[in-house]
Design a protein around this motif. Sequence first.
Motif, PDB file in Angstrom:
ATOM      1  N   THR A 622     -50.758  -1.495 -17.618  1.00  0.00           N
ATOM      2  CA  THR A 622     -49.946  -0.431 -18.194  1.00  0.00           C
ATOM      3  C   THR A 622     -49.759   0.679 -17.178  1.00  0.00           C
ATOM      4  O   THR A 622     -50.626   0.923 -16.331  1.00  0.00           O
ATOM      5  N   LEU A 623     -48.612   1.381 -17.271  1.00  0.00           N
ATOM      6  CA  LEU A 623     -48.280   2.487 -16.379  1.00  0.00           C
ATOM      7  C   LEU A 623     -47.989   3.736 -17.186  1.00  0.00           C
ATOM      8  O   LEU A 623     -47.512   3.675 -18.326  1.00  0.00           O
ATOM      9  N   ASP A 624     -48.240   4.887 -16.578  1.00  0.00           N
ATOM     10  CA  ASP A 624     -47.896   6.163 -17.199  1.00  0.00           C
ATOM     11  C   ASP A 624     -47.677   7.182 -16.086  1.00  0.00           C
ATOM     12  O   ASP A 624     -48.141   7.016 -14.949  1.00  0.00           O
ATOM     13  N   ASN A 625     -46.944   8.238 -16.421  1.00  0.00           N
ATOM     14  CA  ASN A 625     -46.733   9.376 -15.515  1.00  0.00           C
ATOM     15  C   ASN A 625     -46.239   8.922 -14.143  1.00  0.00           C
ATOM     16  O   ASN A 625     -46.809   9.264 -13.108  1.00  0.00           O
ATOM     17  N   LEU A 626     -45.162   8.147 -14.171  1.00  0.00           N
ATOM     18  CA  LEU A 626     -44.566   7.635 -12.939  1.00  0.00           C
ATOM     19  C   LEU A 626     -43.675   8.705 -12.314  1.00  0.00           C
ATOM     20  O   LEU A 626     -42.753   9.212 -12.966  1.00  0.00           O
ATOM     21  N   VAL A 627     -43.945   9.058 -11.064  1.00  0.00           N
ATOM     22  CA  VAL A 627     -43.160  10.062 -10.340  1.00  0.00           C
ATOM     23  C   VAL A 627     -42.813   9.485  -8.972  1.00  0.00           C
ATOM     24  O   VAL A 627     -43.699   9.052  -8.229  1.00  0.00           O
ATOM     25  N   ILE A 628     -41.517   9.489  -8.640  1.00  0.00           N
ATOM     26  CA  ILE A 628     -41.065   9.037  -7.327  1.00  0.00           C
ATOM     27  C   ILE A 628     -40.372  10.200  -6.637  1.00  0.00           C
ATOM     28  O   ILE A 628     -39.404  10.761  -7.156  1.00  0.00           O
ATOM     29  N   GLN A 629     -40.893  10.568  -5.466  1.00  0.00           N
ATOM     30  CA  GLN A 629     -40.307  11.637  -4.664  1.00  0.00           C
ATOM     31  C   GLN A 629     -39.790  11.037  -3.361  1.00  0.00           C
ATOM     32  O   GLN A 629     -40.486  10.265  -2.710  1.00  0.00           O
ATOM     33  N   GLU A 630     -38.562  11.390  -3.016  1.00  0.00           N
ATOM     34  CA  GLU A 630     -37.971  10.949  -1.773  1.00  0.00           C
ATOM     35  C   GLU A 630     -37.540  12.162  -0.969  1.00  0.00           C
ATOM     36  O   GLU A 630     -37.366  13.253  -1.506  1.00  0.00           O
ATOM     37  N   SER A 631     -37.364  11.960   0.321  1.00  0.00           N
ATOM     38  CA  SER A 631     -36.941  13.051   1.185  1.00  0.00           C
ATOM     39  C   SER A 631     -35.757  12.603   2.005  1.00  0.00           C
ATOM     40  O   SER A 631     -35.862  11.685   2.811  1.00  0.00           O
ATOM     41  N   ILE A 632     -34.600  13.244   1.772  1.00  0.00           N
ATOM     42  CA  ILE A 632     -33.493  13.048   2.693  1.00  0.00           C
ATOM     43  C   ILE A 632     -33.955  13.639   4.007  1.00  0.00           C
ATOM     44  O   ILE A 632     -34.360  14.800   4.072  1.00  0.00           O
ATOM     45  N   VAL A 633     -33.938  12.851   5.060  1.00  0.00           N
ATOM     46  CA  VAL A 633     -34.566  13.286   6.307  1.00  0.00           C
ATOM     47  C   VAL A 633     -33.998  14.638   6.708  1.00  0.00           C
ATOM     48  O   VAL A 633     -32.821  14.764   7.020  1.00  0.00           O
ATOM     49  N   PRO A 634     -34.792  15.710   6.659  1.00  0.00           N
ATOM     50  CA  PRO A 634     -34.271  17.037   6.961  1.00  0.00           C
ATOM     51  C   PRO A 634     -34.122  17.240   8.458  1.00  0.00           C
ATOM     52  O   PRO A 634     -34.771  16.572   9.258  1.00  0.00           O
ATOM     53  N   VAL A 635     -33.239  18.138   8.812  1.00  0.00           N
ATOM     54  CA  VAL A 635     -33.136  18.513  10.217  1.00  0.00           C
ATOM     55  C   VAL A 635     -34.414  19.228  10.598  1.00  0.00           C
ATOM     56  O   VAL A 635     -34.876  20.125   9.893  1.00  0.00           O
ATOM     57  N   GLY A 636     -35.031  18.808  11.700  1.00  0.00           N
ATOM     58  CA  GLY A 636     -36.278  19.444  12.113  1.00  0.00           C
ATOM     59  C   GLY A 636     -36.043  20.876  12.543  1.00  0.00           C
ATOM     60  O   GLY A 636     -34.912  21.311  12.803  1.00  0.00           O
ATOM     61  N   TYR A 637     -37.104  21.633  12.639  1.00  0.00           N
ATOM     62  CA  TYR A 637     -36.996  23.025  13.064  1.00  0.00           C
ATOM     63  C   TYR A 637     -36.630  23.069  14.544  1.00  0.00           C
ATOM     64  O   TYR A 637     -37.409  22.646  15.405  1.00  0.00           O
TER      65      TYR A 637
END
Length: 729
Positions: A622-637
Amino acid sequence: MKKVITKSKSLIVKLACCAMVLLGLMTTNANAQTYCVSRATSTSYDEIVSVSFGTMTNSAPCGTLAPGPGSAASLYSNYTIGVAVPNVTVGASVSGSVTLIDCGFLSYGNVSYYVYIDWNQNGVFTDPGETAYYQQGVFATYSGGGNTYPFTITVPAGATLGNTVMRVIDDAITGIVPPCGTYTWGETEDYLINVVGTPCSGTPTAGTSSASVSSICGSGTSTLSLSGYSLNSGITFQWQQNVNGGGYTNISGATASTYTTGILNTSQTIQYQCVVTCSNGGASATSTASTVTVYVLASIAPVSLPLCSGASGTATASPSGATYAWTGGLGSTQTVTITTAATYTCTVTQGTCVQSPTVTAVTGTTPSAPTSVSASQCGPGIPTASVASSAGAAGSGQFNWYNASSGGSLQQGPPASFQTYYTNNFSSGAGTATLSGVAAISAGVLNLYPNSASQQGGITIPASGSTTTQLQVDFDGTTVGSGVSNMADGFSYSFADDADATIITNGIEQGSGTKLRISFDAYGTVNPNVQGIYLLYNEAGTSFNSTDGSPVLGYSANTSWLNSGLKHYTITVNASGQLTLVIGGVTIFNNVQLPPAYLAANKSTWKHVIAGRTGGISMSTTLDNLVIQESIVPVGYTTYQTSVSNTTTWYVSETGTNGCPSARTSVTETVLTSPTASASSNSPLAVGGTLNLNSSGGTSYSWAGPSYTNATQNPSIESFARQNVNKYQ
């Protein structure tokens, strides 16, 4: 006087022409033994209509079809099932009888019958003493219920205890009747008998224990058995184990003369012994001990980065405390430095366990160094000195700012810009995700599949449309089954454009698609697909070894996630394409480098799939509290984001799309000190006089007054007029 008519050869031929007889294999199992074929080829004439032995009597008229496998009426009768099994005691004389009858129309002599018993239970009847009884040249009478022939058999002292097969053969010949083969007239019948010992008394002999496997490499089982113990009735057994010297404890359910362990996959030393007890009085004795040593599965942590130009990587074998022998001239230490792209093998020796995992190091192309523009500023402030990428498609735009041209400390890294793409606590449906198979939401959790056999279910989260490299997946997971060693088959996480929760070609617990997979495999004691956690990339096979190397990027024998309550799972991939897996606060994989193909791929169409299944053994996930975070590759500093108060030089590199850093480029922010300025004059003076202005403290000067400017340090104003009276600065 009774007239006896003997069958003639011409009659044999005639009967053979008139009957079709189908011959097949006869198999009877007693202690997993398989026995040879014995049967008649003609259904005519004499048969066995009754057999008795000890407390067992089985009577069946002509033409009866016995209940056991392989039975053929009037030819072969398998009574190893459907007939009560008599107990016969070692050393006792047991009475029995065989009743023969002619099921045709004749009464004749020259019949022989044999009784064979497999006393040592090895699957044959040809050992000494196993022709238990026989008579030759007897009658089979057509009328009056047949002829009964009594016999007595003594159970030999060395007979193996337990169920074994007794074979009775009636053959219309005078002479030896072998236990195997076919014959024309007669019948073969098989029975089970149970050999028991004489009643025990006093203190029994416990005997000697032995282990079928004394050293287990990674994962496996061992069977413990006794020899030389008292062969009496009333004897009971209780196996005990002593784990890592912690003292002997009883093993639940281990109450036979043999015991097979569950799956052992944790580094430990276990001693086993058996307590043998006579139930008549309760006296006990303890057998000798057998030792089973379990060595954890050897593995090699993947090389941390591609071997970039001028760089090296490290490879570390596990477990610690073993001896190591690396190929490629790398030496014999646990951790070695690798400078050349190749596949390396490390022979890991733990006691008598020798394993040879492999690791592959790949070469990465170093991107061009960034360009830089230095700057200056007056006093403290945010620098304006900057860098820019010159790497083209090979650059990621991610810049690392260091305080030294090599080595040193990282002063500023790329920005982190995670955004939540999908989140669900499953209180109100699946959201944008799709459920497949038997997956269902109930009581606020997602059940991928129930705790029963032959089930499959999954959840598919559609592609985000972003070309993300950085990724974080979190969920709470629970697996339930009958024990770590008896759960199957598991579940998986897949991230790929061709991930599919419904595939059945491979077990879905292996993952799906041709890109990133993590397999949580709940079952298997030996390779391939031994129980554990696999990190895979571009795995196309239906099976794989835990020591395969690429595409098996990492393997852990960790089973803490099985049948142990709620666990929190975190999967992260950083900007360099390094994956970390943490379960319940325990790091399973730490910054394992994914291949360059992952970093270079356009991941905008990649789906997230979590799916699992059961086969012949059940479990649930069983699964619960599924969170997927992605990052559009940001321009570096491209500039330094923190205020500086002194002139500072940084050394900046760009991370390539394959994870290789470029050479470092220097960039300087010069911080200027503000001047301390002073101004004076020869005022007061008379009208028409000359006004002398004086200044100091700077490197350049600019005077201003009523209708007056001047860029010299100490200017003069002649013929000073009243209207010019004012401030000058």
